[in-house]
Design a protein around this motif. Structure first.
Motif, PDB file in Angstrom:
ATOM      1  N   ASN A   1      14.565   3.257   3.894  1.00  0.00           N
ATOM      2  CA  ASN A   1      14.172   3.392   2.976  1.00  0.00           C
ATOM      3  C   ASN A   1      12.657   2.653   2.478  1.00  0.00           C
ATOM      4  OD1 ASN A   1      15.977   2.176   2.374  1.00  0.00           O
ATOM      5  ND2 ASN A   1      15.803   4.010   0.097  1.00  0.00           N
ATOM      6  N   ALA A   2      13.018   1.640   2.373  1.00  0.00           N
ATOM      7  CA  ALA A   2      11.926   0.477   2.700  1.00  0.00           C
ATOM      8  C   ALA A   2      11.479   0.497   3.424  1.00  0.00           C
ATOM      9  CB  ALA A   2      12.003  -0.167   1.426  1.00  0.00           C
ATOM     10  N   LEU A   3      11.354   0.208   4.265  1.00  0.00           N
ATOM     11  CA  LEU A   3      10.944   0.191   5.744  1.00  0.00           C
ATOM     12  C   LEU A   3       9.746   1.086   5.599  1.00  0.00           C
ATOM     13  CD1 LEU A   3      10.129  -1.482   7.527  1.00  0.00           C
ATOM     14  CD2 LEU A   3      12.360  -1.582   9.013  1.00  0.00           C
ATOM     15  N   SER A   4      10.734   2.423   5.824  1.00  0.00           N
ATOM     16  CA  SER A   4       9.592   3.281   6.113  1.00  0.00           C
ATOM     17  C   SER A   4       8.368   3.487   5.136  1.00  0.00           C
ATOM     18  CB  SER A   4      10.882   4.649   5.939  1.00  0.00           C
ATOM     19  OG  SER A   4      11.785   4.628   6.377  1.00  0.00           O
ATOM     20  N   ASP A   5       8.826   3.370   3.647  1.00  0.00           N
ATOM     21  CA  ASP A   5       7.657   3.802   2.743  1.00  0.00           C
ATOM     22  C   ASP A   5       6.880   2.383   3.865  1.00  0.00           C
ATOM     23  OD1 ASP A   5       8.619   5.498   1.770  1.00  0.00           O
ATOM     24  OD2 ASP A   5       9.643   4.216  -0.258  1.00  0.00           O
ATOM     25  N   GLN A   6       6.977   1.253   3.684  1.00  0.00           N
ATOM     26  CA  GLN A   6       6.251  -0.192   4.066  1.00  0.00           C
ATOM     27  C   GLN A   6       5.218   0.470   5.861  1.00  0.00           C
ATOM     28  OE1 GLN A   6       8.016  -3.536   4.838  1.00  0.00           O
ATOM     29  NE2 GLN A   6       6.246  -4.584   5.395  1.00  0.00           N
ATOM     30  N   VAL A   7       5.910   0.910   6.574  1.00  0.00           N
ATOM     31  CA  VAL A   7       5.662   1.542   7.591  1.00  0.00           C
ATOM     32  C   VAL A   7       3.671   3.048   7.219  1.00  0.00           C
ATOM     33  CG1 VAL A   7       5.125   2.753   9.920  1.00  0.00           C
ATOM     34  CG2 VAL A   7       7.283   1.101   9.053  1.00  0.00           C
ATOM     35  N   VAL A   8       4.664   3.725   6.073  1.00  0.00           N
ATOM     36  CA  VAL A   8       3.463   4.440   6.238  1.00  0.00           C
ATOM     37  C   VAL A   8       2.298   3.861   5.761  1.00  0.00           C
ATOM     38  CG1 VAL A   8       3.328   6.598   5.016  1.00  0.00           C
ATOM     39  CG2 VAL A   8       5.459   6.410   5.839  1.00  0.00           C
ATOM     40  N   ALA A   9       2.451   2.994   4.414  1.00  0.00           N
ATOM     41  CA  ALA A   9       1.657   2.492   3.790  1.00  0.00           C
ATOM     42  C   ALA A   9       0.802   1.352   5.004  1.00  0.00           C
ATOM     43  CB  ALA A   9       2.034   1.191   3.040  1.00  0.00           C
ATOM     44  N   MET A  10       1.514   0.853   4.930  1.00  0.00           N
ATOM     45  CA  MET A  10       0.392   0.181   6.593  1.00  0.00           C
ATOM     46  C   MET A  10      -0.220   1.129   7.846  1.00  0.00           C
ATOM     47  SD  MET A  10      -0.975  -2.659   7.635  1.00  0.00           S
ATOM     48  CE  MET A  10       0.911  -4.469   7.167  1.00  0.00           C
ATOM     49  N   ASP A  11       0.624   1.715   8.279  1.00  0.00           N
ATOM     50  CA  ASP A  11      -0.937   2.851   8.637  1.00  0.00           C
ATOM     51  C   ASP A  11      -1.722   3.301   7.902  1.00  0.00           C
ATOM     52  OD1 ASP A  11      -0.419   4.762  11.634  1.00  0.00           O
ATOM     53  OD2 ASP A  11      -0.222   6.078   9.990  1.00  0.00           O
ATOM     54  N   LEU A  12      -1.700   3.830   6.783  1.00  0.00           N
ATOM     55  CA  LEU A  12      -3.035   4.302   5.875  1.00  0.00           C
ATOM     56  C   LEU A  12      -3.639   3.495   5.708  1.00  0.00           C
ATOM     57  CD1 LEU A  12      -3.741   6.322   4.434  1.00  0.00           C
ATOM     58  CD2 LEU A  12      -1.997   6.125   2.395  1.00  0.00           C
ATOM     59  N   LEU A  13      -3.157   1.439   5.486  1.00  0.00           N
ATOM     60  CA  LEU A  13      -3.963   0.962   5.623  1.00  0.00           C
ATOM     61  C   LEU A  13      -5.004   0.800   6.255  1.00  0.00           C
ATOM     62  CD1 LEU A  13      -4.978  -1.589   3.480  1.00  0.00           C
ATOM     63  CD2 LEU A  13      -3.546  -3.602   4.085  1.00  0.00           C
ATOM     64  N   ILE A  14      -4.033   0.619   7.677  1.00  0.00           N
ATOM     65  CA  ILE A  14      -5.487   0.737   8.449  1.00  0.00           C
ATOM     66  C   ILE A  14      -5.736   1.627   9.180  1.00  0.00           C
ATOM     67  CG2 ILE A  14      -4.945   0.589  11.776  1.00  0.00           C
ATOM     68  CD1 ILE A  14      -1.933  -0.897  10.849  1.00  0.00           C
ATOM     69  N   SER A  15      -5.681   2.623   8.856  1.00  0.00           N
ATOM     70  CA  SER A  15      -6.505   4.168   9.087  1.00  0.00           C
ATOM     71  C   SER A  15      -7.732   3.346   7.730  1.00  0.00           C
ATOM     72  CB  SER A  15      -6.435   5.431   8.315  1.00  0.00           C
ATOM     73  OG  SER A  15      -4.597   5.511   9.292  1.00  0.00           O
TER      74      SER A  15
ATOM     75  N   LEU B   1      -4.674  -0.003  -1.975  1.00  0.00           N
ATOM     76  CA  LEU B   1      -3.805   0.449  -0.798  1.00  0.00           C
ATOM     77  C   LEU B   1      -3.624  -1.067  -0.496  1.00  0.00           C
ATOM     78  CD1 LEU B   1      -5.051   2.690   1.977  1.00  0.00           C
ATOM     79  CD2 LEU B   1      -2.592   3.199   0.635  1.00  0.00           C
ATOM     80  N   SER B   2      -4.317  -2.063  -0.268  1.00  0.00           N
ATOM     81  CA  SER B   2      -4.058  -3.818   0.129  1.00  0.00           C
ATOM     82  C   SER B   2      -3.767  -3.926  -1.472  1.00  0.00           C
ATOM     83  CB  SER B   2      -5.430  -4.708   0.157  1.00  0.00           C
ATOM     84  OG  SER B   2      -6.415  -3.935   1.277  1.00  0.00           O
TER      85      SER B   2
ATOM     86  N   TYR C   1       2.298  -6.987   2.376  1.00  0.00           N
ATOM     87  CA  TYR C   1       1.427  -7.497   2.897  1.00  0.00           C
ATOM     88  C   TYR C   1       0.296  -8.476   2.381  1.00  0.00           C
ATOM     89  CZ  TYR C   1      -3.652  -7.175   4.441  1.00  0.00           C
ATOM     90  OH  TYR C   1      -4.936  -7.229   4.997  1.00  0.00           O
ATOM     91  N   HIS C   2       0.473  -9.351   3.025  1.00  0.00           N
ATOM     92  CA  HIS C   2       0.039 -11.197   2.959  1.00  0.00           C
ATOM     93  C   HIS C   2      -0.743 -11.149   3.036  1.00  0.00           C
ATOM     94  CE1 HIS C   2       4.132 -11.410   1.105  1.00  0.00           C
ATOM     95  NE2 HIS C   2       4.284 -11.057   2.168  1.00  0.00           N
ATOM     96  N   ALA C   3      -2.368 -10.862   2.482  1.00  0.00           N
ATOM     97  CA  ALA C   3      -3.835 -10.238   2.895  1.00  0.00           C
ATOM     98  C   ALA C   3      -3.837 -12.390   3.316  1.00  0.00           C
ATOM     99  CB  ALA C   3      -4.400 -10.181   2.991  1.00  0.00           C
ATOM    100  N   PHE C   4      -3.445 -13.365   2.360  1.00  0.00           N
ATOM    101  CA  PHE C   4      -4.398 -14.508   2.043  1.00  0.00           C
ATOM    102  C   PHE C   4      -3.559 -15.693   2.767  1.00  0.00           C
ATOM    103  CE2 PHE C   4      -6.258 -11.090  -0.973  1.00  0.00           C
ATOM    104  CZ  PHE C   4      -7.556 -11.146  -0.750  1.00  0.00           C
ATOM    105  N   ASP C   5      -1.969 -15.054   2.995  1.00  0.00           N
ATOM    106  CA  ASP C   5      -1.401 -16.239   3.298  1.00  0.00           C
ATOM    107  C   ASP C   5      -0.612 -16.082   4.840  1.00  0.00           C
ATOM    108  OD1 ASP C   5       1.126 -18.137   3.947  1.00  0.00           O
ATOM    109  OD2 ASP C   5       2.164 -17.743   1.609  1.00  0.00           O
ATOM    110  N   THR C   6      -0.933 -16.409   5.776  1.00  0.00           N
ATOM    111  CA  THR C   6      -0.913 -15.906   6.907  1.00  0.00           C
ATOM    112  C   THR C   6       0.084 -16.353   7.373  1.00  0.00           C
ATOM    113  OG1 THR C   6      -3.509 -16.607   7.519  1.00  0.00           O
ATOM    114  CG2 THR C   6      -1.573 -16.386   9.397  1.00  0.00           C
TER     115      THR C   6
END
Length: 99
Positions: free
Chosen positions: A12-26, A64-65, A74-79
């Motif tokens: 359930n949490a991973l599904s939310d994460q996948v949807v959020a990442m898809d939206l961020l990419i869009s 979104l970020s 999402y860890h934009a500043f910590d590769t």
């Protein structure tokens, strides 16, 4: 996915994460497309309209970020942290039960 199966598998949490990442990419794609359109517009009115849309797209991307960072998705500043999260998500996906 069925909510009962999501809870049993912990997806359930991973599904939310996948949807959020898809939206961020869009959202990222939208920012690029509006920026390109602004440089190609032919009239001041169209330029202004596209610039307004670009600003809204940038705001959406920021929201979104921040949301994903707060959730730890999402860890934009910590590769290194982002790579570790990606590897964990890959491992989770590979170990999903086959139904």
């Amino acid at each position: 996915m069925n909510p009962i199966i999501e809870n049993i598998t912990g997806m359930n949490a991973l599904s939310d994460q996948v949807v959020a990442m898809d939206l961020l990419i869009s959202a990222k794609s939208g920012v690029r497309n509006y920026a390109m359109a602004v440089t190609e517009s032919g009239t001041p009115e169209i330029t202004e309209m596209l610039t307004n849309h670009l600003t809204a797209a940038i705001d959406l991307h920021e929201q979104l970020s921040l949301y994903m960072q707060e959730k730890g998705w999402y860890h934009a500043f910590d590769t290194n942290e982002q790579i570790n999260l990606d590897l964990k998500n890959i491992d989770t996906a590979l170990n999903l039960p086959i139904l």
